[in-house]
Design a protein around this motif. Structure first.
Motif, PDB file in Angstrom:
ATOM      1  N   GLU A  44     -30.284  42.629 -32.044  1.00  0.00           N
ATOM      2  CA  GLU A  44     -30.143  43.819 -32.427  1.00  0.00           C
ATOM      3  C   GLU A  44     -29.492  44.079 -33.869  1.00  0.00           C
ATOM      4  N   ARG A  45     -28.062  43.276 -33.770  1.00  0.00           N
ATOM      5  CA  ARG A  45     -27.097  43.457 -34.965  1.00  0.00           C
ATOM      6  C   ARG A  45     -27.922  42.676 -36.348  1.00  0.00           C
ATOM      7  N   LEU A  58     -27.542  41.856 -27.923  1.00  0.00           N
ATOM      8  CA  LEU A  58     -26.920  42.608 -29.102  1.00  0.00           C
ATOM      9  C   LEU A  58     -26.887  41.841 -30.385  1.00  0.00           C
ATOM     10  N   THR A  59     -26.981  40.540 -30.340  1.00  0.00           N
ATOM     11  CA  THR A  59     -27.045  39.796 -31.366  1.00  0.00           C
ATOM     12  C   THR A  59     -28.329  39.949 -32.096  1.00  0.00           C
ATOM     13  N   SER A  94     -30.607  44.821 -37.518  1.00  0.00           N
ATOM     14  CA  SER A  94     -30.203  46.332 -38.361  1.00  0.00           C
ATOM     15  C   SER A  94     -29.648  45.652 -39.810  1.00  0.00           C
ATOM     16  N   ASP A  95     -28.785  44.640 -39.818  1.00  0.00           N
ATOM     17  CA  ASP A  95     -28.273  44.067 -40.892  1.00  0.00           C
ATOM     18  C   ASP A  95     -29.279  43.440 -41.994  1.00  0.00           C
ATOM     19  N   THR A 114     -22.565  36.340 -35.929  1.00  0.00           N
ATOM     20  CA  THR A 114     -22.858  37.333 -35.092  1.00  0.00           C
ATOM     21  C   THR A 114     -22.763  37.445 -33.617  1.00  0.00           C
ATOM     22  N   CYS A 126     -20.728  39.210 -30.787  1.00  0.00           N
ATOM     23  CA  CYS A 126     -21.106  39.765 -29.654  1.00  0.00           C
ATOM     24  C   CYS A 126     -20.797  39.326 -28.322  1.00  0.00           C
TER      25      CYS A 126
END
Length: 513
Positions: free
Chosen positions: A264-265, A261-262, A268-269, A280, A284
């Motif tokens: 991917e965030r 999740l980290t 994306s950011d 992050t 997460c």
């Protein structure tokens, strides 16, 4: 007349008057006293007369009372004498009756003695006749009575044993058939009602990236970004030649999920630097904890188990990220709970307790790998810590035969666990272990005396054994099959059950010339 003379005369007159008055009063008093005495004597005489009359009256009453009491006493004595006379008469009659009965009893005793003597004589006569007949029979049979008795007993024992063995075989076959039929019905019903989908999950995570340039940004200057990610998440990032993909590898699936999740965030950011990475990762991690809690709550709600301790709910949620041979442990636990509950309902057992034990049976797998102990030991310890039902704890402790199952629920959890794990597609197994297990089964079978060939078929679910007919009898096959199954249980680890099938074939060949 002089005054003093007048006074003297007055005084004398007064004195004379006083004396005359005293005399008169004295005379009057004397008269009154005499009258009173006369009256008193008269009263006394009247009282004496009345007392005498009363005395005579009381004396007459006393005489009457004495006469009455004497009359009553004489009547009572007369009545008692009559009663005594009647009792004496009855006693005399009873004595006469007893004397008569005693005489009758004596006569009966005499008759009984005579009959006993006659019976003794008749018994002796019968005994002599039996001895004579026994001698005649022994002479005809050529055996003594003891020898004939022993032969008869042996013959009867042989017939009884044969009939008993046949009856036991019939009952065993009947009960086994009924039990197998009922078990198949229950298991098939449970499996049909709980036909959930299974998806094999991998033990690594792959994150897709938009371009190869992103790999350099993730690594960072002198590797600062990737080091920070690996330090905070405890997961290794593998950046190789795989195009547009980064592989996350780690023992703990929860940490791997946080890292996924980290990453991917961050991708994306677009802002990738140590401070942003730390922020992050923390966000997460909180999200994953929330997801874990929600997953545990959904599992308890789906199975219908209320009043579960919050810490146990969290541990159940962690099973969402655990796999066993590619099978999701939380889905497996839910399926075991449903299977155990359905079978418990069919058998009339506490279905709620069976579901609870099925859901919690693998809760020890929620602990990370660095905690010492098997998942059974860890699960039992955590359940005891939170005061879980003793029957549920025993079922968890016995579901891998660490202890002998003592309750029906424990056996149902074992069966449900085996069904869920052994369904086609539920778990994956590497080829090497699969081949080793088949070879081990065939090796165990060929190690028994009289076995000619052995084949592990149906993906190891059945062991088909050919025995030598000249070395193994039909009765011996049952013993070999039982011992072979026992040895497989002790030496081989396998999901489900293995059928041991022994085949004995006899052939007679001849040629016509």
């Amino acid at each position: 007349m002089p005054i003093w003379l007048s006074i003297l005369l007055i005084v004398l007159a007064l004195a004379g008057g006083a004396g005359a008055e005293y005399g008169i009063r004295r005379v009057l008093n004397n008269k009154r006293t005499g009258a009173a005495m006369t009256e008193a004597e008269r009263i006394l005489q009247d009282a004496e007369k009345k007392a005498e009359a009363l005395k005579k009256e009381r004396l007459l009453e006393a005489k009457d009372e004495i006469f009455r009491q004497r009359t009553d006493a004489e009547a009572e004595i007369k009545e008692r004498r009559a009663e005594v006379t009647r009792m004496e008469r009855r006693i005399t009659q009873k004595e006469e009756t007893l004397d008569h009965k005693a005489e009758t009893l004596d006569r009966k005793n005499e008759l009984l003695d005579q009959k006993l003597q006659e019976n003794d004589a008749l018994r002796e006569e019968i005994s002599n006749a039996l001895d004579a007949q026994k001698q005649v029979l022994e002479g005809l049979a050529g055996l003594t009575a003891e020898e004939a008795k022993e032969e008869l007993i042996e013959r009867v024992e042989g017939e009884v044993k044969h009939e008993l063995a046949q009856r036991l075989d019939e009952l065993d076959a009947q009960f086994r058939e009924e039990a197998d039929t009922k078990a198949r019905n229950i298991l098939s019903l449970a499996i049909q009602r709980c036909a959930t989908d299974h998806v094999a999950e991998s033990t690594i995570s792959v994150v897709q990236i938009p371009s190869e340039e992103m790999k350099g940004r993730i690594i960072g200057r002198e590797g600062r970004n990737i080091q920070k990610l690996e330090t905070l998440t405890g997961v290794e990032l593998i950046i190789d030649d795989t195009p547009e993909a980064i592989t996350l590898s780690g023992f703990d699936p929860v940490r791997r999920e946080v890292a996924r999740l980290t990453l991917e965030r961050l991708i994306s950011d677009g802002r990738i630097h140590p401070a942003r990475i730390e922020e992050t990762v923390e966000k997460c991690r909180r999200e994953v904890e929330t997801v874990v809690k929600q997953a545990g709550e959904r599992a308890t709600y789906e199975v219908g188990i209320p009043n579960l301790h919050p810490e146990l709910v969290k541990l159940l949620g962690r099973l969402r990220y655990r796999t066993s041979y590619g099978q999701n442990v939380l889905k497996h636990s839910i399926e075991v709970a449903f299977l155990a509950g359905i079978m418990a309902e069919e058998l009339g057992v506490d279905a709620a307790a069976a579901k609870r034990a099925g859901l919690l049976h693998d809760i020890g797998k929620a602990f990370p790998h660095d905690v010492e102990g098997t998942h059974v030991e860890l699960g039992v310890n955590i359940l005891r810590k939170y005061k879980e039902n003793k029957e549920v704890v025993h079922a968890v402790e016995a579901h891998h035969n660490d202890v002998e199952p003592q309750t029906v629920i424990a056996i149902l959890v074992q069966a449900a666990d085996a069904i869920s794990a052994s369904r086609p597609g539920a778990r994956r197994e590497d080829l090497e272990n699969y081949i080793k297990r088949l070879q081990k089964l065939e090796e165990i079978a060929t190690g028994f005396e009289g076995v000619e060939k052995a084949f592990a078929i149906q993906a190891g679910r059945e062991l088909r054994v050919m025995v030598k007919p000249e070395d193994v009898s039909d009765e011996g096959m049952k013993l070999i099959a039982r011992e072979m199954a026992k040895k497989i249980q002790d030496e081989v680890k396998y999901p489900g059950q293995i059928k041991v099938n022994l085949i004995r074939e006899s052939r007679a060949v001849d040629y016509a010339k």
